[in-house]
Write a protein that holds these residues in place. Structure first.
Motif, PDB file in Angstrom:
ATOM      1  N   VAL A 195       0.872  -1.181   0.000  1.00 49.94           N
ATOM      2  CA  VAL A 195       0.000   0.000   0.000  1.00 49.94           C
ATOM      3  C   VAL A 195       0.902   1.222   0.000  1.00 49.94           C
ATOM      4  O   VAL A 195       1.813   1.331   0.826  1.00 49.94           O
ATOM      5  N   GLY A 196       0.656   2.128  -0.941  1.00 48.44           N
ATOM      6  CA  GLY A 196       1.486   3.308  -1.070  1.00 48.44           C
ATOM      7  C   GLY A 196       0.827   4.552  -0.526  1.00 48.44           C
ATOM      8  O   GLY A 196      -0.371   4.787  -0.748  1.00 48.44           O
ATOM      9  N   THR A 197       1.611   5.376   0.193  1.00 52.91           N
ATOM     10  CA  THR A 197       1.117   6.641   0.709  1.00 52.91           C
ATOM     11  C   THR A 197       2.291   7.597   0.866  1.00 52.91           C
ATOM     12  O   THR A 197       3.415   7.311   0.434  1.00 52.91           O
ATOM     13  N   PHE A 198       2.038   8.786   1.462  1.00 50.76           N
ATOM     14  CA  PHE A 198       3.075   9.764   1.764  1.00 50.76           C
ATOM     15  C   PHE A 198       3.262   9.883   3.268  1.00 50.76           C
ATOM     16  O   PHE A 198       2.325   9.623   4.044  1.00 50.76           O
ATOM     17  N   VAL A 199       4.432  10.324   3.684  1.00 55.44           N
ATOM     18  CA  VAL A 199       4.604  10.785   5.063  1.00 55.44           C
ATOM     19  C   VAL A 199       3.825  12.075   5.242  1.00 55.44           C
ATOM     20  O   VAL A 199       3.015  12.224   6.145  1.00 55.44           O
ATOM     21  N   GLY A 200       4.080  13.041   4.352  1.00 55.17           N
ATOM     22  CA  GLY A 200       3.430  14.339   4.431  1.00 55.17           C
ATOM     23  C   GLY A 200       4.192  15.318   5.302  1.00 55.17           C
ATOM     24  O   GLY A 200       5.363  15.115   5.643  1.00 55.17           O
ATOM     25  N   ARG A 201       3.496  16.387   5.687  1.00 58.77           N
ATOM     26  CA  ARG A 201       4.125  17.421   6.510  1.00 58.77           C
ATOM     27  C   ARG A 201       3.080  18.429   6.971  1.00 58.77           C
ATOM     28  O   ARG A 201       2.147  18.756   6.246  1.00 58.77           O
ATOM     29  N   ASP A 202       3.247  18.916   8.193  1.00 56.33           N
ATOM     30  CA  ASP A 202       2.522  20.093   8.676  1.00 56.33           C
ATOM     31  C   ASP A 202       3.434  21.293   8.416  1.00 56.33           C
ATOM     32  O   ASP A 202       4.469  21.441   9.068  1.00 56.33           O
TER      33      ASP A 202
ATOM     34  N   LYS B  88      -0.997  -8.140   8.597  1.00 62.08           N
ATOM     35  CA  LYS B  88      -1.797  -8.588   7.460  1.00 62.08           C
ATOM     36  C   LYS B  88      -0.937  -8.988   6.259  1.00 62.08           C
ATOM     37  O   LYS B  88      -1.465  -9.254   5.171  1.00 62.08           O
ATOM     38  N   GLY B  89       0.387  -8.992   6.448  1.00 60.72           N
ATOM     39  CA  GLY B  89       1.259  -9.412   5.361  1.00 60.72           C
ATOM     40  C   GLY B  89       1.395  -8.397   4.247  1.00 60.72           C
ATOM     41  O   GLY B  89       1.653  -8.764   3.090  1.00 60.72           O
ATOM     42  N   VAL B  90       1.247  -7.119   4.580  1.00 53.62           N
ATOM     43  CA  VAL B  90       1.306  -6.034   3.600  1.00 53.62           C
ATOM     44  C   VAL B  90       2.463  -5.107   3.966  1.00 53.62           C
ATOM     45  O   VAL B  90       2.721  -4.868   5.152  1.00 53.62           O
ATOM     46  N   LYS B  91       3.155  -4.582   2.965  1.00 53.32           N
ATOM     47  CA  LYS B  91       4.207  -3.597   3.204  1.00 53.32           C
ATOM     48  C   LYS B  91       3.670  -2.198   2.914  1.00 53.32           C
ATOM     49  O   LYS B  91       3.034  -1.975   1.875  1.00 53.32           O
ATOM     50  N   LEU B  92       3.934  -1.276   3.826  1.00 54.23           N
ATOM     51  CA  LEU B  92       3.531   0.114   3.654  1.00 54.23           C
ATOM     52  C   LEU B  92       4.685   0.855   2.997  1.00 54.23           C
ATOM     53  O   LEU B  92       5.782   0.945   3.564  1.00 54.23           O
ATOM     54  N   ILE B  93       4.451   1.368   1.785  1.00 58.03           N
ATOM     55  CA  ILE B  93       5.516   1.989   1.005  1.00 58.03           C
ATOM     56  C   ILE B  93       5.259   3.483   0.861  1.00 58.03           C
ATOM     57  O   ILE B  93       4.116   3.926   0.735  1.00 58.03           O
ATOM     58  N   ILE B  94       6.335   4.257   0.888  1.00 55.43           N
ATOM     59  CA  ILE B  94       6.275   5.710   0.810  1.00 55.43           C
ATOM     60  C   ILE B  94       6.953   6.165  -0.471  1.00 55.43           C
ATOM     61  O   ILE B  94       8.110   5.829  -0.726  1.00 55.43           O
ATOM     62  N   GLU B  95       6.248   6.942  -1.282  1.00 59.32           N
ATOM     63  CA  GLU B  95       6.875   7.509  -2.471  1.00 59.32           C
ATOM     64  C   GLU B  95       7.691   8.740  -2.083  1.00 59.32           C
ATOM     65  O   GLU B  95       7.271   9.537  -1.250  1.00 59.32           O
TER      66      GLU B  95
END
Length: 306
Positions: free
Chosen positions: A111-118, A144-151
């Motif tokens: 599953v891909g997401t961002f860290v982001g920023r305030d 759940k056997g899923v890797k969390l990936i950050i672009e």
């Protein structure tokens, strides 16, 4: 290594339509857009409704991909997990959780997401916040056997002055992310305009990259000499219009794809290289988007071992 693309470039098409076209065009995988259906942001789409996804929906998606012998490489929800508004941040974090659950149901590995920023806080303050937010998400993914990936997209448009809005833009920050159990969805285009050589940056970290994106970039140095790296300052009605570079499909920019793909192979990468089509020249209509995807395919396919 398989060649795919991110479905967000065809937001008005159904997942079934995209799967059918992808196979006809020779692609082997899809990175499926899973943003909430809010309809108010470019480069997003809802081809899988993670917040309303159960066993029946998972069976349908698996059957669709199996029928066409296509790989579902990742679910994509790239948003600001450190959003300054607490309610918005909570909603984004919750949708990441929904994407993790949906990925597990359908057998999708990442599953891909961002860290982001305030943007109202310093980088250090944001990192401390992230160190509280991400470990529970990583734990859920791992269970759940899923890797969390950050672009590693810079997301400069999220910061009022055009500074990095996603704290994942450099190898220094990748190492910090890895310490939290996060992985990298490597995209070379963002590194180029930040002054980082993509191949040099990639080489030490291939084992932490389960998924990679293919996007190119065209840089105009004479314009950078006027604006500096943060981009336009006096007249910038569009926060994403930096003014001295633009994204291109692979083969029409300055990324050395031969060296980059070779480095992935050398490091043992055997995942999916997914075209992220944000090229303004080959955008605007679905026909032009498809042409851009075909051009990316013609650039990359000869570099991949059959």
């Amino acid at each position: 290594m398989k060649l795919g693309f991110l479905t967000a470039c065809l937001p008005r098409r159904s997942l079934e339509e995209i799967v059918t076209w992808a196979v006809s065009a020779g692609f082997e995988a899809l990175e499926v857009a899973a943003w909430p259906d809010l309809g108010d942001r470019p480069f997003t789409a809802t081809h899988l409704k993670a917040e309303d996804f159960g066993e029946r929906e998972a069976d349908e998606v698996r059957a669709l991909f199996d029928e066409h012998r296509l790989t579902l490489s990742s679910l994509s929800f790239y948003d600001n997990n450190l959003h300054p508004d607490p309610d918005e941040r909570a909603a984004i974090n919750a949708h990441v959780r929904a994407c993790i659950a949906a990925a597990a149901l359908v057998g999708c590995p990442t599953v891909g997401t961002f860290v982001g920023r305030d943007p109202s806080k310093s980088v250090t303050e944001n990192l401390r916040d992230a160190e509280k937010i991400f470990p529970p998400l990583v734990e859920q993914a791992g269970e759940k056997g899923v890797k969390l990936i950050i672009e590693n997209c810079v997301m400069e448009g999220w910061h009022p002055d055009g500074y990095p809005g996603n704290l994942a833009y450099s190898p220094e920050l990748w190492e910090w992310m890895f310490s939290l159990g996060l992985y990298l969805n490597f995209d070379p285009s963002h590194l180029v305009w930040m002054g980082i050589d993509p191949v040099t940056a990639l080489r030490p970290y291939v084992d932490r990259i389960p998924h990679a994106q293919a996007k190119d970039i065209e840089v105009f140095p004479e314009r950078r000499n006027r604006y500096g790296y943060p981009g336009r300052a006096v007249d910038r009605p569009d926060p994403w219009d930096v003014g001295w570079w633009r994204y291109r499909v692979p083969g029409l920019g300055q990324v050395d794809w031969r060296r980059l793909v070779d480095t992935l192979y050398e490091g043992g990468f055997d995942g999916v290289l997914s075209v992220e089509h944000e090229d303004p020249v080959w955008g605007g209509t679905e026909d032009r988007v498809r042409t851009g995807l075909r051009f990316a395919y013609s650039t990359l396919r000869p570099l991949l071992v059959a």
